[in-house]
Scaffold this motif. Structure first.
Motif, short mmCIF file in Angstrom:
data_model
loop_
_atom_site.label_atom_id
_atom_site.label_comp_id
_atom_site.label_asym_id
_atom_site.label_seq_id
_atom_site.Cartn_x
_atom_site.Cartn_y
_atom_site.Cartn_z
N LYS A 1 0.84 -1.19 0.00
CA LYS A 1 0.00 0.00 0.00
C LYS A 1 0.88 1.25 0.00
CE LYS A 1 -4.10 1.92 2.24
NZ LYS A 1 -5.11 1.72 3.31
N LYS A 2 0.52 2.21 -0.86
CA LYS A 2 1.27 3.46 -0.96
C LYS A 2 0.32 4.64 -0.89
CE LYS A 2 4.94 1.59 -3.94
NZ LYS A 2 5.61 1.71 -5.27
N ASP A 3 0.79 5.72 -0.30
CA ASP A 3 0.01 6.94 -0.23
C ASP A 3 0.35 7.80 -1.45
OD1 ASP A 3 -1.60 9.01 0.54
OD2 ASP A 3 -0.26 9.74 2.12
N GLU B 1 1.18 -2.58 -9.00
CA GLU B 1 1.12 -2.04 -7.65
C GLU B 1 0.84 -0.54 -7.68
OE1 GLU B 1 3.96 -3.05 -4.15
OE2 GLU B 1 4.80 -1.28 -5.12
N GLN B 2 1.54 0.18 -8.57
CA GLN B 2 1.33 1.62 -8.68
C GLN B 2 -0.10 1.93 -9.13
OE1 GLN B 2 3.44 3.85 -7.73
NE2 GLN B 2 2.55 5.76 -8.52
N ASN C 1 -2.76 1.38 -6.46
CA ASN C 1 -2.72 2.46 -5.47
C ASN C 1 -3.29 3.77 -6.02
OD1 ASN C 1 -1.37 1.72 -2.79
ND2 ASN C 1 -0.01 0.73 -4.25
N GLU C 2 -3.18 3.96 -7.32
CA GLU C 2 -3.67 5.20 -7.94
C GLU C 2 -5.15 5.15 -8.29
OE1 GLU C 2 0.40 6.72 -10.25
OE2 GLU C 2 -1.06 5.46 -11.31
N LEU D 1 -4.03 -4.04 -0.01
CA LEU D 1 -4.04 -2.64 -0.40
C LEU D 1 -5.19 -1.85 0.22
CD1 LEU D 1 -3.21 -3.24 -4.16
CD2 LEU D 1 -1.67 -2.27 -2.45
N LYS E 1 -8.51 -1.96 -0.62
CA LYS E 1 -9.26 -1.37 -1.72
C LYS E 1 -10.74 -1.73 -1.67
CE LYS E 1 -7.47 0.73 -4.33
NZ LYS E 1 -6.99 2.14 -4.30
#
Length: 357
Positions: A196-198, A265-266, A269-270, A289, A291
């Protein structure tokens, strides 16, 4: 620091089933963990599963296994009949697998085996591990029989690794939990290559397809029509692994034939929401993630139908049958919580000790 035993650089054959991309992608964190713990992975599979892993690990050794020639029926009601019709080819492939593995153990100095649902990748002379989230195999009124047969196969292996939580709540429910078992089980927790990315949101909707033909293609064509009425930005990953990546923009929709793990992955997250099959590997990724998603189970595939119903009943993810889905169904998402998983750390050193002398 690596322990002394691992300095032996033991070679492990890891072989995921080529049924869509899920078995291959959930093996990615295992392959990386093997490398991190000083083991030497050799990857064996066929078709798009093998193609995807070649792109992920270009420096590793790859071996080709015979195809199980798994195909879906055009009509979901004929799913079991289609599998039964193809079963002689599958049995032949499994027997060929056994012979190949026996040869490869000597030829490549293999010290251990990790089979993700490849029934012939096993040898009693070395430690062999079976990975599955289906201790019970859902096939409608024949579930009792297919589950018993599958459990008898698992018994041959040194251990069975289950990518789920042993206690409740968990992701796979009755699929991954049995009351009485006669084999060694290790619950790994959900396996995902995602993190997971912000990051800023770029897409209102991410569509990701997978699974054998013809159902993958049938859903692709249906969604292309439905998405004409969707006003937000869409990224659409078709799930077709080819030599080169292709991308195309038509109006508000960005089409890709496939993405590698880093790109996926990107993109996950987007994206605000995800529209996809209810395959178990996808569910693990979505949980990792955190989601919100909408599921369209593959027609006739009892496992995906069970998972979709379970998660809807728990108030997590809505779903619709493929034939009845319309893009307006996505408005139901506001009534559901989405998927989440607690942080779970796998003790790989302990798990891999099965391969130590």
């Amino acid at each position: 620091m690596l322990n002394d035993a691992n300095q032996n650089n033991r070679t492990i054959l890891i072989a995921p089933l080529n049924w869509g991309l899920g078995h291959a992608t959930r093996c990615i964190p295992i392959i990386k963990a093997l490398q991190d713990n000083n083991y030497i992975p050799i990857i064996a599979s066929d078709g798009i599963a093998l193609a995807l892993l070649r792109k992920e690990f270009p420096c590793l050794k790859f071996l080709e296994l015979p195809s199980y020639e798994i195909e879906y029926a055009k009509n979901g009601k004929n799913f079991k009949c289609k599998l039964l019709k193809n079963s002689p080819k599958m049995i032949e492939a499994i027997l060929t697998e056994k012979k190949l593995v026996k040869t490869w153990i000597i030829e490549h100095g293999i010290d251990g085996i990790i089979s993700d649902n490849r029934l012939g990748v096993y040898n009693k002379s070395i430690p062999s591990v079976f990975i599955t989230h289906q201790l019970n195999v859902m096939t409608g009124n024949t579930t009792w029989l297919t589950s018993r047969l599958h459990q008898n196969i698992i018994k041959k292996y040194s251990e069975c690794w289950v990518p789920d939580i042993e206690t409740s709540p968990n992701l796979a429910g009755e699929l991954s939990h049995i009351k009485n078992n006669s084999f060694k089980l290790n619950y790994l927790g959900p396996l995902s290559r995602m993190h997971k990315k912000d990051v800023p949101k770029k897409y209102d909707l991410m569509v990701i397809l997978s699974g054998p033909e013809p159902q993958r293609g049938i859903l692709e064509e249906k969604l292309k029509i439905e998405l004409q009425r969707y006003e937000g930005n869409v990224i659409f990953i078709k799930g077709i692994v080819e030599k080169n990546q292709t991308k195309e923009q038509i109006g508000n929709i960005f089409y890709y034939n496939f993405m590698n793990s880093r790109q996926l992955e990107q993109t996950f997250n987007e994206s605000e929401i995800v529209l996809c099959r209810s395959g178990y590997t996808t569910i693990m990724d979505l949980a990792k993630l955190g989601k919100k998603a909408f599921f369209i189970p593959t027609p006739g595939q009892y496992e995906q139908m069970y998972l979709a119903r379970k998660l809807k009943e728990e108030g997590l993810v809505p779903y619709a049958d493929q034939d009845s889905f319309i893009i307006e169904n996505l408005s139901e998402l506001k009534l559901y919580d989405g998927l989440h998983s607690s942080d779970h750390t796998v003790n790989w050193e302990r798990l891999f000790s099965v391969f130590q002398p």
